[in-house]
Design an enzyme around this catalytic site. Structure first.
Site, PDB file in Angstrom:
ATOM      1  N   GLY A 150     -21.254   6.229  -1.009  1.00  0.00           N
ATOM      2  CA  GLY A 150     -20.287   6.661  -2.021  1.00  0.00           C
ATOM      3  C   GLY A 150     -20.229   5.647  -3.156  1.00  0.00           C
ATOM      4  O   GLY A 150     -21.228   5.003  -3.498  1.00  0.00           O
ATOM      5  N   VAL A 203     -18.939   2.610  -3.552  1.00  0.00           N
ATOM      6  CA  VAL A 203     -19.341   1.222  -3.287  1.00  0.00           C
ATOM      7  C   VAL A 203     -20.787   1.174  -2.787  1.00  0.00           C
ATOM      8  O   VAL A 203     -21.596   0.381  -3.264  1.00  0.00           O
ATOM      9  CB  VAL A 203     -18.396   0.549  -2.253  1.00  0.00           C
ATOM     10  CG1 VAL A 203     -18.848  -0.875  -1.972  1.00  0.00           C
ATOM     11  CG2 VAL A 203     -16.958   0.557  -2.739  1.00  0.00           C
ATOM     12  N   LYS A 210       0.861  -1.181   0.000  1.00  0.00           N
ATOM     13  CA  LYS A 210       0.000   0.000   0.000  1.00  0.00           C
ATOM     14  C   LYS A 210       0.896   1.229   0.000  1.00  0.00           C
ATOM     15  O   LYS A 210       2.037   1.164   0.469  1.00  0.00           O
ATOM     16  CB  LYS A 210      -0.868  -0.010   1.271  1.00  0.00           C
ATOM     17  CG  LYS A 210      -2.106   0.819   1.179  1.00  0.00           C
ATOM     18  CD  LYS A 210      -3.273   0.033   0.624  1.00  0.00           C
ATOM     19  CE  LYS A 210      -4.485   0.896   0.465  1.00  0.00           C
ATOM     20  NZ  LYS A 210      -5.632   0.164  -0.046  1.00  0.00           N
TER      21      LYS A 210
HETATM   22  P1  NAD Z   1     -16.282   6.872  -1.183  1.00  0.00           P
HETATM   23  O1  NAD Z   1     -15.366   7.932  -0.684  1.00  0.00           O
HETATM   24  O2  NAD Z   1     -16.749   6.923  -2.589  1.00  0.00           O
HETATM   25  O3  NAD Z   1     -17.599   6.813  -0.260  1.00  0.00           O
HETATM   26  C1  NAD Z   1     -17.552   6.875   1.117  1.00  0.00           C
HETATM   27  C2  NAD Z   1     -18.822   7.592   1.564  1.00  0.00           C
HETATM   28  O4  NAD Z   1     -18.897   7.535   2.977  1.00  0.00           O
HETATM   29  C3  NAD Z   1     -18.867   9.063   1.166  1.00  0.00           C
HETATM   30  O5  NAD Z   1     -20.092   9.328   0.501  1.00  0.00           O
HETATM   31  C4  NAD Z   1     -18.776   9.795   2.504  1.00  0.00           C
HETATM   32  O6  NAD Z   1     -19.485  11.017   2.518  1.00  0.00           O
HETATM   33  C5  NAD Z   1     -19.386   8.783   3.436  1.00  0.00           C
HETATM   34  N1  NAD Z   1     -19.021   8.911   4.841  1.00  0.00           N
HETATM   35  C6  NAD Z   1     -17.847   9.256   5.397  1.00  0.00           C
HETATM   36  N2  NAD Z   1     -17.942   9.259   6.740  1.00  0.00           N
HETATM   37  C7  NAD Z   1     -19.212   8.874   7.042  1.00  0.00           C
HETATM   38  C8  NAD Z   1     -19.941   8.682   8.253  1.00  0.00           C
HETATM   39  N3  NAD Z   1     -19.367   8.881   9.445  1.00  0.00           N
HETATM   40  N4  NAD Z   1     -21.218   8.284   8.185  1.00  0.00           N
HETATM   41  C9  NAD Z   1     -21.824   8.078   6.986  1.00  0.00           C
HETATM   42  N5  NAD Z   1     -21.186   8.264   5.802  1.00  0.00           N
HETATM   43  C10 NAD Z   1     -19.915   8.663   5.842  1.00  0.00           C
HETATM   44  O7  NAD Z   1     -15.536   5.493  -0.856  1.00  0.00           O
HETATM   45  P2  NAD Z   1     -15.821   4.066  -1.497  1.00  0.00           P
HETATM   46  O8  NAD Z   1     -14.913   3.862  -2.650  1.00  0.00           O
HETATM   47  O9  NAD Z   1     -17.289   3.890  -1.665  1.00  0.00           O
HETATM   48  O10 NAD Z   1     -15.288   3.106  -0.337  1.00  0.00           O
HETATM   49  C11 NAD Z   1     -16.050   2.915   0.840  1.00  0.00           C
HETATM   50  C12 NAD Z   1     -15.269   2.041   1.813  1.00  0.00           C
HETATM   51  O11 NAD Z   1     -14.968   0.790   1.179  1.00  0.00           O
HETATM   52  C13 NAD Z   1     -13.889   2.610   2.228  1.00  0.00           C
HETATM   53  O12 NAD Z   1     -13.615   2.220   3.554  1.00  0.00           O
HETATM   54  C14 NAD Z   1     -12.922   1.928   1.289  1.00  0.00           C
HETATM   55  O13 NAD Z   1     -11.619   1.851   1.855  1.00  0.00           O
HETATM   56  C15 NAD Z   1     -13.565   0.551   1.174  1.00  0.00           C
HETATM   57  N6  NAD Z   1     -13.199  -0.153  -0.052  1.00  0.00           N
HETATM   58  C16 NAD Z   1     -13.477   0.400  -1.264  1.00  0.00           C
HETATM   59  C17 NAD Z   1     -13.138  -0.293  -2.424  1.00  0.00           C
HETATM   60  C18 NAD Z   1     -13.453   0.265  -3.791  1.00  0.00           C
HETATM   61  O14 NAD Z   1     -13.381  -0.500  -4.784  1.00  0.00           O
HETATM   62  N7  NAD Z   1     -13.828   1.521  -3.913  1.00  0.00           N
HETATM   63  C19 NAD Z   1     -12.513  -1.547  -2.339  1.00  0.00           C
HETATM   64  C20 NAD Z   1     -12.285  -2.097  -1.074  1.00  0.00           C
HETATM   65  C21 NAD Z   1     -12.630  -1.385   0.062  1.00  0.00           C
END
Ligand code: NAD
Length: 366
Positions: A193, A195, A92
């Site tokens: 967001g 996912v 990472k």
């Molecule tokens: P993203 O930034 O697109 O979405 C995250 C969302 O969470 C945002 O809309 C944000 O406003 C919201 N948020 C933040 N704090 C919050 C809270 N306290 N309460 C409610 N909502 C809150 O991120 P993503 O790509 O959708 O990823 C989401 C999670 O999944 C992360 O932890 C990321 O590390 C993990 N993840 C993502 C992927 C991927 O392919 N994108 C892969 C593996 C793991």
């Protein structure tokens, strides 16, 4: 060159202590004055293959936090790759600073640092880095994946992550309720967001009763308007009555404060590092009668997607097909946990570590 003040000296012993505790191979600290680049690359384990993991950009308040984050995240990548049966190790990178600092020079300089590692670390997008950033990095190194679809890459991996998470939720329902149908189940998605929004689409097709929470209320409203579902306040969501809780925002949501408040049967979501203290909170969930689907297992779709791209001849259909394995692996993990009286998190760890150890022995015997 300015002298380093005593109190600013890096605490090398502490860093080695953390690396020893988590069994890391290498930590690379990169700095480039002209662009302001401060990057840290952690290579956790390369037994299964070169390390792969995204680059996260964050305005960390200090370097210690950045080091802690990159060490923990890279270890998670080793586990994720291993349990998903991929021939890739865990790594990472973190970029310290505000995302507005990113420009061509900054990203290409970072690409050169990656190139200097000779393929031991392969990068991809993560929080606050996008597929378009990978294009600049790719100008300096071939050790990058997650390129835009227009450039022959797999594009945004989150639809595949959401698909795997959805299958993980279904497997957990099968274990907890005897059927993997989600019809009528009250499911709360925390974070709508990239996912979360795709996950909501899958769950709404199953006729689940969705509750959507996001600190960005407009985002939650947009998802609610497109798939149906009730918007709930992002504050104190843990007390809301629900069947399934899907954390899809930030990590650390399962802790001493939240677990006692939870009334759900299942926790299964995409966020990384959901358990504040891994062993303690995995056990606490189990003691509360809550089935936990390990995050590094059910959110592996994104890694499967970028791995597929890195191997060449990318096809989204193939990545989705590979992600389908998450369902069966979850059921295996639940069974192992039941047989041994351990938490699903411990069972998943056991499986992931065993594969690395077995392959390590195989390599040593060459
Ligand atoms: P993203 O930034 O697109 O979405 C995250 C969302 O969470 C945002 O809309 C944000 O406003 C919201 N948020 C933040 N704090 C919050 C809270 N306290 N309460 C409610 N909502 C809150 O991120 P993503 O790509 O959708 O990823 C989401 C999670 O999944 C992360 O932890 C990321 O590390 C993990 N993840 C993502 C992927 C991927 O392919 N994108 C892969 C593996 C793991």
């Amino acid at each position: 060159m300015a002298a380093i003040k005593t109190e600013e000296k890096p605490k090398i012993n502490e860093i080695y202590g953390q690396m020893e505790a988590m069994e890391h191979e290498q930590l690379v600290i990169c700095y480039d004055k002209p662009t302001g680049l401060k990057a840290i690359i952690a290579i956790h384990n390369t037994v299964l293959g070169p390390s792969l993991g995204g680059t996260r950009m964050w305005h960390y308040t200090n370097e210690e936090d950045a080091i802690k984050d990159v060490l923990r995240l890279s270890r998670g990548m080793t586990l994720k790759a291993s349990i998903s049966g991929l021939n890739i190790g865990g790594g990472k990178a973190v970029l310290i600073g505000d995302p507005s600092m990113k420009n061509e020079a900054y990203l290409r300089r970072f690409g050169r640092f990656i190139e200097s590692l000779g393929g031991r670390y392969i990068t991809a997008e993560d929080m606050n880095t996008q597929t378009s950033d990978m294009e600049y990095i790719a100008m300096e190194t071939k050790h990058v994946t997650g390129l835009p679809e227009s450039k022959g890459g797999g594009g945004d991996p989150s639809p595949v992550t959401a698909y795997g998470t959805y299958l993980g939720i279904k497997a957990a329902a099968k274990k907890a309720y005897g059927s993997d149908s989600l019809e009528g189940k009250k499911i709360l998605i925390q974070g709508t967001g990239q996912v979360g929004k795709h996950l909501a689409e899958y769950l709404s097709k199953e006729k689940a009763h969705l509750m959507l929470a996001d600190i960005n209320e407009d985002r939650a409203a947009r998802v609610a308007a497109s798939v149906g579902g009730k918007i709930v306040s992002a504050n104190s969501i843990h007390e809301i009555p629900m069947d399934i809780y899907a954390p899809c925002a930030m990590g650390g949501q399962l802790n001493d404060q939240t677990i006692p408040a939870l009334t759900c049967d299942i926790v299964a979501g995409a966020a990384n590092n959901q358990l504040d203290k891994e062993q303690v909170h995995a056990r606490q969930l189990m003691d509360h009668g809550i089935l936990y689907a390990p995050d590094f297992l059910i959110n592996a779709g994104g890694l499967i997607n970028v791995y597929q791209e890195y191997q060449g001849n990318y096809s989204k259909a193939l990545a989705m097909e590979k992600a389908e394995k998450i369902y069966d692996t979850c059921l295996d993990v639940f069974e192992l946990a039941g047989d041994q009286g351990i938490s699903p998190h411990e069972a998943a760890l056991q499986k992931a570590i065993k594969r690395v150890q077995d392959m390590g022995k195989l390599k040593m015997s060459w």
